[in-house]
Design an enzyme around this catalytic site. Structure first.
Site, PDB file in Angstrom:
ATOM      1  CG  HIS A  34     -48.604   1.028  10.622  1.00 31.86           C
ATOM      2  ND1 HIS A  34     -48.640   1.997   9.656  1.00 31.86           N
ATOM      3  CD2 HIS A  34     -49.156   1.574  11.745  1.00 31.86           C
ATOM      4  CE1 HIS A  34     -49.198   3.084  10.154  1.00 31.86           C
ATOM      5  NE2 HIS A  34     -49.514   2.855  11.423  1.00 31.86           N
ATOM      6  CD  GLU A  45      -2.465   1.787   0.284  1.00 32.87           C
ATOM      7  OE1 GLU A  45      -2.324   2.978  -0.079  1.00 32.87           O
ATOM      8  OE2 GLU A  45      -3.226   0.984  -0.292  1.00 32.87           O
ATOM      9  N   GLY A  97      -7.014   0.688   4.016  1.00 37.63           N
ATOM     10  CA  GLY A  97      -8.439   1.007   4.011  1.00 37.63           C
ATOM     11  C   GLY A  97      -8.918   1.688   2.757  1.00 37.63           C
ATOM     12  N   GLY A  98      -7.988   2.232   1.964  1.00 37.92           N
ATOM     13  CA  GLY A  98      -8.375   2.844   0.700  1.00 37.92           C
ATOM     14  C   GLY A  98      -9.229   4.091   0.860  1.00 37.92           C
ATOM     15  CB  THR A  99     -11.364   5.828  -1.627  1.00 39.00           C
ATOM     16  OG1 THR A  99     -10.322   5.975  -2.595  1.00 39.00           O
ATOM     17  CG2 THR A  99     -12.252   7.066  -1.661  1.00 39.00           C
ATOM     18  CB  CYS A 100     -14.249   3.035   1.885  1.00 37.87           C
ATOM     19  SG  CYS A 100     -15.611   2.833   3.064  1.00 37.87           S
TER      20      CYS A 100
END
Length: 453
Positions: A436, A33, A38-41
């Protein structure tokens, strides 16, 4: 040269989980990496931005408390340093969780650095050479900066840099009227900034049907956001107190500019030519239905393959690869029914075809719409903006797609997502008995009103 059973380049929402599964199978794996796990998220996308959205909604609810009989003393003040710190905490907790997880995993080697191919089985990183019979690319994407007049002369923001702001813009000009831009536009308006959206196309969120796009624009205008569609000749100049944004029909005196005109894959600096990996004209790595590239032993997952720019589609790429390579399964990308959300408030939940796509397919279709003003939960909450829409095949009775723009629309849509994935016909779903009072209770009624068009 260091040898591994597999090399994963990029630690977004597919690569790390695939690496972990391979380690569980006894493989020796290198996870490379260049920046943050974790990347973009985790670092610049879903987690920090939705944390900011939550802070903006809290401000909006507090500001409108009197409508509900809740009177707060004084003006609602926004502390942007606290807002930013809260988002950063969410990011760091997630990132550190991944760091701790991998640290305790025998067989996993995490390397921070920029990987480049030397040949189809070899990559270099930090001056070292690594080789493996299987290489997985999960390198993500980044913001596109269009060639607009004066753009390189100003200090513009992107979706990555704006999350680090700890002061409130006086006037935020958002260039681009798609999903990322719209979320930041409403967010900063609720924080108290003046906001203008400038979109080159005729509609906001142009992927959607016109009625959905128009309703989105109505929501944003109702909160005081200026919208300029059909804008051309966009240009920027520095001014004494900010940035002047000119179009063919408007001049905006902004303090900050956010460029939100799309994203492009991070594939231009991987040395793909050395490996023989093919990309399309936009830089997306070409893959087959099982995520394999044209080169044996190399796969591409997530945003960089052009099959979905979402965290959940990236994670599903991991699931497909793991099932096929580790579990003896045969899963395909083409089996995926695309669903996503737009996180303005109220949110838009979307699945499957739009009305435009369904009509273009040549099918005989049925359509039903229902305003959120006829939903009990929406009235009780005082949030009646938006509407529900569903499209079905008149012959097979299968649901083709749906859009729910309204309170809890991003959650309610899952009832239809599940039905579509299960192959349930709309008459069967119509006879379910929902709880409901909920938003979901209107789905059977919505389906009951389907009419051929």
């Amino acid at each position: 040269m260091k040898s591994f059973d597999a090399i994963v380049i990029g630690a977004g929402q597919a690569g790390p989980f695939l690496a972990a599964r391979m380690v569980e199978k006894g493989m020796k794996v290198a996870l490379i990496e260049r920046k943050f796990l974790g990347g973009t998220c985790v670092n610049a996308g879903c987690m920090p931005t939705k944390t900011l959205v939550a802070s903006a909604r809290a401000a909006h609810v507090a500001r409108n408390g009197a409508v509900y009989g809740v009177n707060l003393p004084g003006e609602i003040a926004i502390d942007m340093k606290v807002v930013r710190a809260r988002a950063e905490t969410v990011t760091m907790n997630a990132r550190n969780g991944l760091i701790g997880w991998f640290a305790g995993m025998d067989g996993m080697t995490v390397i921070y650095g920029h990987a480049r191919f030397e040949d189809p089985k070899t990559v270099s990183v930090n001056g070292e050479t690594l080789t493996a019979p299987r290489i997985f690319l999960n390198v993500g994407a980044r913001a596109v900066i269009p060639e607009l007049s004066g753009v390189n002369d100003i200090d513009y923001l992107t979706s990555t840099s704006i999350i680090h702001l700890d002061t409130l813009p006086r006037h935020l000009a958002v260039i681009g009227g798609s999903y990322i831009g719209l979320e930041f536009a409403q967010m900063y308006r609720r924080f108290g900034a003046e906001v203008s959206i400038i979109e080159h196309g005729p509609k906001l969120a142009s992927r959607e049907d016109d009625d959905i796009s128009d309703a989105i624009a109505d929501v944003l205008r109702s909160e005081g956001i200026d919208i300029h569609t059909g804008a051309s000749d966009i240009a920027f100049t520095k001014s004494s107190d900010g940035i002047t944004v000119d179009t063919d029909s408007a001049r905006i005196d902004a303090s900050h500019v956010l460029i939100a005109t799309g994203r492009k894959p991070n594939t231009d600096d991987l040395g793909l030519d050395a490996a023989g990996v093919i990309t399309d004209k936009h830089g997306y790595i070409t893959v087959d239905d099982r995520l394999a590239t044209n080169v044996d032993g190399i796969w591409a997952l997530g945003d960089c393959n052009g099959h979905g720019a979402f965290t959940h589609t990236s994670y599903n790429d991991f699931e497909i690869a793991a099932a096929n390579l580790l579990d003896g399964d045969d899963r395909k990308v083409s089996s995926r029914i695309l669903a996503y959300a737009l996180y303005i408030d109220p949110p838009l939940g979307r699945v499957g075809m739009t009305e435009k796509q369904a009509r273009a397919s040549g099918r005989k279709i049925m359509i039903s719409t229902r305003p959120m003003s006829r939903v009990g939960r929406a009235n009780e909450r005082g949030e009646t903006k938006g509407f529900m829409k569903v499209i079905a095949d008149a012959e097979t009775k299968k649901i083709l797609g749906a859009a729910i723009l309204g309170i809890e629309g991003d959650e309610v849509i899952h009832g239809i997502i599940d039905a579509m994935n299960a192959g349930t016909t709309y008459p069967a779903l119509q006879w379910s008995v929902p709880i409901h009072p909920t938003v979901s209770e209107l789905i059977p009624t919505l389906l009951g009103d389907l009419k051929q068009v």
